[in-house]
Structures are given as C-alpha cells and as structure tokens.
Design an enzyme around this catalytic site. Structure first.
Site, PDB file in Angstrom:
ATOM      1  N   GLY A  79       0.811  -1.217   0.000  1.00 42.26           N
ATOM      2  CA  GLY A  79       0.000   0.000   0.000  1.00 42.26           C
ATOM      3  C   GLY A  79       0.845   1.268   0.000  1.00 42.26           C
ATOM      4  O   GLY A  79       0.523   2.249  -0.676  1.00 42.26           O
ATOM      5  N   ASN A 167      -7.820   4.904   8.458  1.00 43.75           N
ATOM      6  CA  ASN A 167      -7.237   3.795   9.212  1.00 43.75           C
ATOM      7  C   ASN A 167      -7.342   3.966  10.718  1.00 43.75           C
ATOM      8  O   ASN A 167      -7.415   2.996  11.454  1.00 43.75           O
ATOM      9  CB  ASN A 167      -5.774   3.595   8.812  1.00 43.75           C
ATOM     10  CG  ASN A 167      -4.997   4.879   8.773  1.00 43.75           C
ATOM     11  OD1 ASN A 167      -5.325   5.782   8.004  1.00 43.75           O
ATOM     12  ND2 ASN A 167      -3.990   4.996   9.602  1.00 43.75           N
ATOM     13  N   GLN A 197      -7.911   0.311   3.841  1.00 38.40           N
ATOM     14  CA  GLN A 197      -8.724  -0.091   4.991  1.00 38.40           C
ATOM     15  C   GLN A 197     -10.146  -0.464   4.589  1.00 38.40           C
ATOM     16  O   GLN A 197     -10.791  -1.284   5.242  1.00 38.40           O
ATOM     17  CB  GLN A 197      -8.767   1.040   6.028  1.00 38.40           C
ATOM     18  CG  GLN A 197      -7.443   1.319   6.696  1.00 38.40           C
ATOM     19  CD  GLN A 197      -6.995   0.197   7.617  1.00 38.40           C
ATOM     20  OE1 GLN A 197      -7.795  -0.585   8.125  1.00 38.40           O
ATOM     21  NE2 GLN A 197      -5.698   0.107   7.837  1.00 38.40           N
ATOM     22  N   THR A 255      11.627  -7.799 -11.054  1.00 36.70           N
ATOM     23  CA  THR A 255      11.124  -9.169 -11.238  1.00 36.70           C
ATOM     24  C   THR A 255       9.853  -9.357 -10.433  1.00 36.70           C
ATOM     25  O   THR A 255       9.783  -8.979  -9.260  1.00 36.70           O
ATOM     26  CB  THR A 255      12.199 -10.184 -10.782  1.00 36.70           C
ATOM     27  OG1 THR A 255      13.357  -9.976 -11.583  1.00 36.70           O
ATOM     28  CG2 THR A 255      11.712 -11.616 -10.925  1.00 36.70           C
ATOM     29  N   CYS A 343       4.348   5.098  14.750  1.00 37.58           N
ATOM     30  CA  CYS A 343       5.270   5.137  13.616  1.00 37.58           C
ATOM     31  C   CYS A 343       6.097   3.858  13.635  1.00 37.58           C
ATOM     32  O   CYS A 343       5.890   2.987  14.470  1.00 37.58           O
ATOM     33  CB  CYS A 343       6.139   6.378  13.676  1.00 37.58           C
ATOM     34  SG  CYS A 343       7.257   6.391  15.061  1.00 37.58           S
TER      35      CYS A 343
HETATM   36  N1  PLP Z   1      -2.826   3.216   3.593  1.00 39.85           N
HETATM   37  C1  PLP Z   1      -3.570   2.925   4.677  1.00 39.85           C
HETATM   38  C2  PLP Z   1      -4.888   3.600   4.861  1.00 39.85           C
HETATM   39  C3  PLP Z   1      -3.104   2.015   5.620  1.00 39.85           C
HETATM   40  O1  PLP Z   1      -3.837   1.750   6.697  1.00 39.85           O
HETATM   41  C4  PLP Z   1      -1.851   1.403   5.413  1.00 39.85           C
HETATM   42  C5  PLP Z   1      -1.279   0.464   6.403  1.00 39.85           C
HETATM   43  O2  PLP Z   1      -1.540   0.563   7.582  1.00 39.85           O
HETATM   44  C6  PLP Z   1      -1.123   1.729   4.259  1.00 39.85           C
HETATM   45  C7  PLP Z   1      -1.640   2.636   3.368  1.00 39.85           C
HETATM   46  C8  PLP Z   1       0.213   1.112   3.974  1.00 39.85           C
HETATM   47  O3  PLP Z   1       0.058  -0.173   3.441  1.00 39.85           O
HETATM   48  P1  PLP Z   1       1.283  -1.220   3.511  1.00 39.85           P
HETATM   49  O4  PLP Z   1       1.358  -1.691   4.919  1.00 39.85           O
HETATM   50  O5  PLP Z   1       0.877  -2.325   2.569  1.00 39.85           O
HETATM   51  O6  PLP Z   1       2.495  -0.521   3.059  1.00 39.85           O
END
Ligand code: PLP
Length: 397
Positions: A79, A167, A197, A255, A343
């Site tokens: 993400g 989140n 989320q 890859t 964090c």
């Molecule tokens: N975006 C949201 C809303 C998230 O809650 C998170 C992870 O907590 C991310 C992005 C990041 O995703 P990833 O853990 O796959 O890097």
C-alpha cells in the site's frame, strides 16, 4: 520463552487494521510459487511462461473484482508503494511548472509524506519542480468537508487524494461526492483513493468507481505482506517511481513477485466472497465491545459516530487515561490493541487525524483503537471487556 516468540496464554487480537493473518486459502494458493513454480515471469521458457500465466490470471481476477481492466492493475510492493506511486507518478507526469496536490487532512502517512516531500522540493529528483500542497479539512466526525475541498481546487491541481476509509477512526469518506466536486472544480486533476482499509468491508469496485487511481494492500485482506496494487485507469498520466526492466507496462520495474500476486488474488477473492457475512458478524462483535466499554467505564467516548465508520473499528477515548499505559496493561492481559497512530519505531505520535477532527492534547492521548476482523470471536470481546475495565480502573486510581 525466546525473546522473539509470541507470549503464551490467551490472546485477543484487536489490531486488524494494522495487519491480519494469512488466510489458509491464500497460503495454499501461494505455496507452489515458493517451490517448484518459481519461474521469472519475464522469461520465455516453460517455467517462465507458467509464472507469467499465473501472474496474468491473478491480474485478471483482481481487475474483475475491483471493476477495472487487467491492463489497469499495477502490482507493487504494498500500500505504501502504491500511494507513493500515485502521488509522485501523477505529479511527475504533469506538464505544469508548479502543480498543486490536494489531500484530505486525515490521509495515511503513505500519501501525506510523499505529498509533503513533493511540496518540499524532494520531487525535483523525480523530474518535478516544487509542487504545492493543499490540505482539505475534515469535520468533527472525521469526514472530509466538501466545501473545504472545493476551496482547495482549481485548474492548477494535478492530483487529489481522498481515502475511502480512514485507518485510525475508521470513517468512510463520501468519495463519489468528492469526485463530483473534483470533476467540476478541477477537471484536469486525477483523483486517487487509498482503499487499503475499506477493501475488507466495502465493495471497492462500486465505492471507488469514480477514482482514477486506487490503492490496495494484500496483507489487510488476509494476503501476504509486501504486495499491493495500484489501479491506474486508462488515460491517467503516470511516470514510474522504479525504473529497470520495464515490467508492469513500464509503470513498475522489477522481477515479479508471482507468489505475492497469486496470494493477493486469493485474498481478495475470499474477502469478497465472505464480505457480507463477515462484515455483519464483525459489526455485531464490535458493537458488543464498544457498547460494553461505553456503558461500564464512565468518561468513555467514541471518536466518530458508529454509523459513519467501518464495521471493524472501535476508536474510543478514556478520559484521564494515558493511551501508552493502557496499551501496556492490555498487552499484559493478552489484548493486542493500538493507538492507531504509531510510527515504525512503535512510538505513539500525536494523531494528525484526531487533531484534524478538533481533538487535541490529553484527550487525543487517551485514545485506543480496537479493530476487529475475520478471526475475531465472542471470547476475544469478553477478554477485551474485562481487561480494559480492569486496566482503566487501575490507571485511574
Ligand atoms: N494506507 C492505509 C490507509 C493504511 O492503513 C496502510 C497500512 O496501515 C497503508 C496505506 C500502507 O500499506 P502497507 O502496509 O501495505 O504498506
């Protein structure tokens, strides 16, 4: 017990928004690609062709479940990478000297940090001059203020990013309405939504239909960590972040992680197949937990109205209690919850989401996020109710 082993005793996991265990169907689907089906999907011999066929099957399935075309699905390393690719990729592709980016105030750091970096000039290394960042306020319930969004828009805006669901507090955002405002006031802008989320609970194909770019992460769906997709609708200008062999139609070199792609497809398939019953079951458990805590612990408030949040989210504040101390006591009792704003070091930072909602100071530091999911049970809720009551009482005396 070795220092790296999980502690013994009953565990109640309330951190599904952080990550969830691999679904058994996902592990089964991935296993052959970690063993004898190990080919490089970019090659031409039979093992490579086998890997490529599996990769393209995964892409097709994911596309159809997300209401996209296969060519619009870009596999990424999760993400965070998808969000970074959306922000930097759109800004870098923009011809404008000083493009503006507009974000809601409650975006995940994976959107806000690259947006700030681009505004701070870091984008220059990606072929950008300094971009301008405008932040659209949210209201006290944690929902984007469409009037504030409108004020941020104009012809200079290259990208607007509004997450599908938050989140921390779990609020679902009015993306279709936000999209209508964007199309009217910034017709040249691309609209990105972070659906990380939302994906376990909402029909992303429908809810994110208006977005040009959509971020998903496999591990929130019961898939592997380190795999994600960015849906990039046809005609959306995007420059890559990662250059090299030109994989993913030149949008993301490297890859392919075929096992990851296959796992993500399986996770999304399972998640979509069980979404309705899982959502209803999880919401009922969440209600029992939230109602139980609200009624038995004086001075407890919910951060956002229940009807506006995802089924798995209970974000509560316990007046007079320090969240770090409460989380330690809960952990000792076997309850894994979170502050929702940690964090990478694990330190709890002041929540930009709560601040944006007008919750500040000690009040914001009394918040705990309980997030439920497919593996949550009645027993977990009982354990959390008992442990939280005891911990809050102890901290208050
Ligand atoms: N975006 C949201 C809303 C998230 O809650 C998170 C992870 O907590 C991310 C992005 C990041 O995703 P990833 O853990 O796959 O890097």
């Amino acid at each position: 017990m070795s220092p790296t082993a999980a502690p013994a005793g009953p565990l109640a996991y309330f951190d599904h928004a952080a990550t969830v265990p691999l679904r058994p169907e996902v592990a089964l689907a991935m296993a052959p690609f970690a063993a004898d089906r190990f080919g490089n999907a970019s090659g031409s011999h039979r093992l490579a062709r086998d890997a490529r066929a599996a990769l393209e099957d995964a892409r097709e399935e994911i596309a159809s479940l997300l209401g996209a075309r296969p060519a619009e699905v870009v596999f990424t390393g999760g993400g965070t990478e998808s969000d970074n690719l959306a922000v930097f990729g759109v800004l870098a592709a923009c011809e404008r000297q000083r493009p503006a980016i507009v974000c809601s105030a409650i975006e995940h750091a994976a959107v806000l940090a690259p947006a700030r970096a681009a505004a701070g000039g870091a984008g220059r290394v990606r072929g950008l001059d300094r971009a301008e960042l405008r932040v659209a306020a949210v209201d006290r319930t944690g929902v984007i203020d469409l009037g504030a969004l409108e004020e941020c828009l104009g012809d200079d805006v290259a990208l607007v990013s509004v997450m599908l669901a938050n989140n921390e507090v779990g609020t679902v955002q009015p993306l279709a309405e936000a999209a209508a405002v964007v199309r009217r006031r910034a017709p040249g802008a691309a609209l990105h939504t972070d659906a990380v989320q939302a994906a376990p609970f909402l029909d992303v194909a429908r809810a994110a239909a208006a977005a040009d770019l959509v971020t998903l992460s496999a591990h929130k769906l019961g898939g592997p960590k380190g795999t994600g997709v960015l849906v990039v609708r046809e005609g959306t200008p995007l420059r890559p972040l990662v250059f090299g062999g030109g994989q993913e139609r030149e949008r993301r070199s490297g890859t392919h992680d075929v096992a990851g792609a296959v796992g993500m497809a399986a996770a999304l398939r399972e998640s979509v197949a069980h979404r309705q019953e899982e959502g209803a079951r999880v919401a009922a458990l969440r209600d029992r937990l939230a109602d139980g805590l609200l009624s038995s612990i004086p001075g407890t408030v919910e951060s956002a109205p229940r009807e506006l949040v995802l089924p798995g989210h209970a974000h509560l504040r316990f007046a007079g209690v320090e969240q770090e101390e409460l989380l330690v006591l809960l952990d000792e009792a076997g309850v894994c919850a979170s502050a929702g704003s940690a964090c990478a070091s694990g330190a709890i930072e002041p929540s930009h989401v709560l601040l944006a909602m007008g919750v500040g100071g000690r009040d914001a530091r009394s918040a705990v996020r309980f997030t439920l999911g497919a593996t949550s049970s009645e027993l977990d809720v009982q354990l959390a109710l008992t442990a939280t009551r005891a911990a809050v009482e102890r901290l208050r005396h």
